[in-house]
Design a protein around this motif. Structure first.
Motif, PDB file in Angstrom:
ATOM      1  N   ILE A   5       0.860  -1.179   0.000  1.00 46.58           N
ATOM      2  CA  ILE A   5       0.000   0.000   0.000  1.00 46.58           C
ATOM      3  C   ILE A   5       0.895   1.227   0.000  1.00 46.58           C
ATOM      4  CG2 ILE A   5      -1.772   1.311   1.218  1.00 46.58           C
ATOM      5  CD1 ILE A   5      -2.800  -1.245   2.405  1.00 46.58           C
ATOM      6  N   SER A   6       0.720   2.079  -0.981  1.00 43.84           N
ATOM      7  CA  SER A   6       1.462   3.335  -1.065  1.00 43.84           C
ATOM      8  C   SER A   6       0.471   4.489  -1.120  1.00 43.84           C
ATOM      9  CB  SER A   6       2.383   3.351  -2.285  1.00 43.84           C
ATOM     10  OG  SER A   6       1.649   3.164  -3.474  1.00 43.84           O
ATOM     11  N   TYR A   7       0.985   5.702  -0.987  1.00 43.20           N
ATOM     12  CA  TYR A   7       0.085   6.849  -0.990  1.00 43.20           C
ATOM     13  C   TYR A   7       0.790   8.070  -1.560  1.00 43.20           C
ATOM     14  CZ  TYR A   7       2.638   8.468   3.127  1.00 43.20           C
ATOM     15  OH  TYR A   7       3.633   8.892   3.981  1.00 43.20           O
ATOM     16  N   THR A   8      -0.004   9.013  -1.999  1.00 41.29           N
ATOM     17  CA  THR A   8       0.482  10.286  -2.499  1.00 41.29           C
ATOM     18  C   THR A   8      -0.563  11.339  -2.175  1.00 41.29           C
ATOM     19  OG1 THR A   8       1.307  11.457  -4.473  1.00 41.29           O
ATOM     20  CG2 THR A   8      -0.564   9.986  -4.784  1.00 41.29           C
ATOM     21  N   THR A   9      -0.179  12.590  -2.091  1.00 39.71           N
ATOM     22  CA  THR A   9      -1.160  13.660  -1.924  1.00 39.71           C
ATOM     23  C   THR A   9      -1.321  14.381  -3.256  1.00 39.71           C
ATOM     24  OG1 THR A   9       0.472  15.328  -1.241  1.00 39.71           O
ATOM     25  CG2 THR A   9      -0.514  13.956   0.487  1.00 39.71           C
ATOM     26  N   GLY A  10      -2.546  14.766  -3.570  1.00 39.42           N
ATOM     27  CA  GLY A  10      -2.764  15.394  -4.862  1.00 39.42           C
ATOM     28  C   GLY A  10      -4.065  16.163  -4.930  1.00 39.42           C
ATOM     29  N   ASP A  11      -4.332  16.672  -6.120  1.00 40.84           N
ATOM     30  CA  ASP A  11      -5.508  17.479  -6.408  1.00 40.84           C
ATOM     31  C   ASP A  11      -6.553  16.573  -7.060  1.00 40.84           C
ATOM     32  OD1 ASP A  11      -7.407  19.128  -7.718  1.00 40.84           O
ATOM     33  OD2 ASP A  11      -5.969  20.769  -7.870  1.00 40.84           O
ATOM     34  N   ARG A  12      -7.607  16.304  -6.336  1.00 37.09           N
ATOM     35  CA  ARG A  12      -8.625  15.371  -6.827  1.00 37.09           C
ATOM     36  C   ARG A  12      -9.271  15.855  -8.122  1.00 37.09           C
ATOM     37  NH1 ARG A  12     -12.783  12.361  -2.801  1.00 37.09           N
ATOM     38  NH2 ARG A  12     -14.409  11.703  -4.263  1.00 37.09           N
ATOM     39  N   ALA A  13      -9.624  17.120  -8.169  1.00 38.80           N
ATOM     40  CA  ALA A  13     -10.283  17.669  -9.366  1.00 38.80           C
ATOM     41  C   ALA A  13      -9.343  17.652 -10.564  1.00 38.80           C
ATOM     42  CB  ALA A  13     -10.775  19.087  -9.094  1.00 38.80           C
ATOM     43  N   GLU A  14      -8.064  17.902 -10.329  1.00 41.12           N
ATOM     44  CA  GLU A  14      -7.104  17.897 -11.436  1.00 41.12           C
ATOM     45  C   GLU A  14      -6.999  16.509 -12.045  1.00 41.12           C
ATOM     46  OE1 GLU A  14      -2.339  18.739 -12.298  1.00 41.12           O
ATOM     47  OE2 GLU A  14      -3.187  19.088 -10.296  1.00 41.12           O
ATOM     48  N   ALA A  15      -6.972  15.483 -11.197  1.00 41.10           N
ATOM     49  CA  ALA A  15      -6.890  14.115 -11.707  1.00 41.10           C
ATOM     50  C   ALA A  15      -8.142  13.750 -12.494  1.00 41.10           C
ATOM     51  CB  ALA A  15      -6.679  13.141 -10.548  1.00 41.10           C
ATOM     52  N   VAL A  16      -9.303  14.072 -11.948  1.00 43.35           N
ATOM     53  CA  VAL A  16     -10.564  13.727 -12.606  1.00 43.35           C
ATOM     54  C   VAL A  16     -10.692  14.448 -13.946  1.00 43.35           C
ATOM     55  CG1 VAL A  16     -13.083  13.926 -12.420  1.00 43.35           C
ATOM     56  CG2 VAL A  16     -11.742  13.180 -10.451  1.00 43.35           C
TER      57      VAL A  16
END
Length: 218
Positions: A5-16
């Protein structure tokens, strides 16, 4: 077989925004999409090296997502779509970090959820709920789950410290076998929330991260 299990922080709207956007991508999005495709091709080469066939290549899955569909048939195509979506997410956020390695992550966190639920931790903060929540609801088309469960999860950064505090409050009441993993998760969430608050406080216009994305691979 163990899963990471890995993780990253990001912009949800940008990805969508990349999903279903074929034909209306900006120049910058097309530049970033080229990098996503390069990562997808590298993923596929590694799958080919391992002799794994998901019935759909990762680059093909990425093309489908950008076209606004995830309709390829087959038992394992959900894994190709999940891997392609993860490449989109990774290019809209920070560098990935590992959370841990688990032989049966869904089982382990399901048991941990039950321990936390009995001690009053709110349902929206139970780890199994967000580690394996599936793709963002804002995606305008259905993406099938991988055959062995959702490979993508999400937690709003705004909730990360609240989750960490809730875990620490009941830590001594949780079975000893779960405490190290609970401590690790709480520490990661607290750190990411602190980074989020600190960066927001500086008023950087470019900083739009709002979500911790989780990925389960292996």
């Amino acid at each position: 077989m163990s899963r990471i299990i890995s993780y990253t922080t990001g912009d949800r709207a940008e990805a969508v925004a990349y999903l279903g956007a074929a034909g209306r991508l900006t120049d910058e999005q097309r530049r970033v999409l080229a990098m996503m495709k390069g990562r997808a091709e590298a993923s596929q080469r590694e799958l080919d090296r391992q002799g794994l066939d998901w019935g759909l290549t990762v680059p093909e899955a990425l093309d489908h997502l950008v076209e606004g569909r995830a309709d390829a048939e087959g038992e394992y195509t959900g894994k190709a779509y999940a891997r392609a979506l993860q490449h989109v997410i990774d290019h809209c956020g920070s560098d990935p970090m590992d959370l841990g390695v688990y032989s049966r992550p869904a089982t382990f966190f399901g048991l941990l959820d039950e321990q936390l639920r009995r001690r009053g931790v709110p349902a929206d903060l139970l780890p199994g709920g967000y580690l394996f929540s599936g793709p963002p609801d804002e995606i305008p088309f259905f993406i099938p789950y991988a055959v062995d469960g959702p490979d993508i999860g999400m937690l709003p950064l705004a909730d990360a410290r609240r989750a960490a505090d809730a875990y620490r409050a009941v830590r001594e009441e949780v079975d000893a076998d779960f405490r190290d993993d609970l401590d690790l998760l709480a520490g990661k969430l607290e750190f990411e929330h602190g980074e989020w608050e600190s960066t927001k406080a500086r008023g950087y216009d470019w900083y739009t991260h709002d979500t911790i994305f989780f990925s389960t691979n292996g």
